[in-house]
Design an enzyme around this catalytic site. Structure first.
Site, short mmCIF file in Angstrom:
data_model
loop_
_atom_site.label_atom_id
_atom_site.label_comp_id
_atom_site.label_asym_id
_atom_site.label_seq_id
_atom_site.Cartn_x
_atom_site.Cartn_y
_atom_site.Cartn_z
N HIS A 175 0.80 -1.22 0.12
CA HIS A 175 -0.11 -0.10 0.11
C HIS A 175 0.72 1.26 -0.07
O HIS A 175 1.89 1.47 0.59
CB HIS A 175 -0.72 -0.02 1.31
CG HIS A 175 -2.13 -1.04 1.15
ND1 HIS A 175 -2.77 -0.74 0.10
CD2 HIS A 175 -2.60 -2.15 1.71
CE1 HIS A 175 -4.00 -1.63 0.39
NE2 HIS A 175 -3.53 -2.26 1.28
N CYS A 230 -0.23 1.78 -5.04
CA CYS A 230 -1.23 2.85 -5.61
C CYS A 230 -0.55 4.26 -5.86
O CYS A 230 0.34 4.50 -5.30
CB CYS A 230 -2.57 2.99 -4.56
SG CYS A 230 -3.67 1.42 -4.50
#
Length: 255
Positions: free
Chosen positions: A136, A233
């Site tokens: 992440h 991301c």
């Protein structure tokens, strides 16, 4: 009168939204702190960082990884990743189904911070043509939150000083040289499954046409050496935009 009521209702709605978002931010931050504390604890019990002046003379950073301890916590562990220039240091698990560890920590706790995990189609021993590791993009720069530092203005020297990523497995230490990075989208050619040399060459061609980083001219990108891709991301939360970092395996040492 009607306009006044509408304004009051609109104000109340705005206040409710503000309070709700504030509560959610607090909840998220608390959850992220729990995950951060968990990984700090894992590092303290499973990893010894040996100072250079005390380590035996080798060509890679000496990390004593206690895989026995890690396997007691999570049997899906396959490696430890260390990216010195970005201070990334985490255990890596191998997922058995897509996104299994997207919101599950190394200790198998439900948490939005998730875990650093290897793609279900990649080689567990990090010897595939193309292996992919996900993490992440955390706002506090934990997990893979520091990857974005590579393309931020003023950080051009980061990879000049130390362009290497290290993967520690039970039996080997693998050194990868970062040679490309760029912003892409979910499902793009950056995530290609590569199973033979022809597909490998096509994958290299894709990288060469998309990289925002000048690919080093001294790397052998024709022999089929393993490529490790780090993915996280990028852009708005929940969007399809991704940032990927490609690296080439340049050395392997037996422990």
């Amino acid at each position: 009168m009607v306009k006044k009521v509408i304004r009051i209702v609109a104000l109340i709605i705005c206040l409710v939204i503000i309070v709700y978002e504030g509560v959610m931010i607090y909840v998220d931050q608390k959850e992220y702190q729990v995950a951060s504390d968990e990984y700090d604890e894992i590092r303290s019990v499973a990893v010894d960082y040996i100072p250079e002046d005390e380590a035996e003379i080798v060509d890679y950073p000496v990390l004593n990884i206690n895989f026995g301890k890690l396997e007691e916590i999570n049997p899906d562990v396959t490696a430890w990743i260390y990216f010195p220039c970005l201070e990334i240091s985490y255990p890596v698990v191998k997922e058995s189904e897509v996104d299994e560890y997207l919101y599950k920590t190394f200790e198998l706790e439900k948490n939005k911070a998730g875990c650093i995990f290897e793609d279900v189609m990649s080689d567990a021993g990090f010897n595939g043509y193309h292996d992919i590791v996900f993490g992440h993009n955390m706002k506090d720069k934990s997990m893979f939150g520091r990857l974005k530092d590579l393309y931020q203005k003023g950080n051009e020297s980061l990879l000049e000083d130390n362009p290497y990523i290290y993967i520690y497995t039970k039996d080997h230490v693998y050194q990868y040289r970062v040679f490309a990075y760029y912003i892409t989208k979910v499902g793009s050619g950056a995530y290609s499954v590569v199973s033979n040399l022809d597909e490998y060459k096509d994958f290299i061609s894709f990288i060469q046409t998309h990289s925002a980083y000048k690919i080093p001219s001294d790397l052998d990108l024709e022999s089929g050496n393993s490529i490790l891709t780090l993915s996280t991301c990028s852009g708005r939360a929940g969007g399809s935009q991704r940032f990927v970092v490609h690296s080439l395996k340049v050395n392997a040492w037996e422990k």
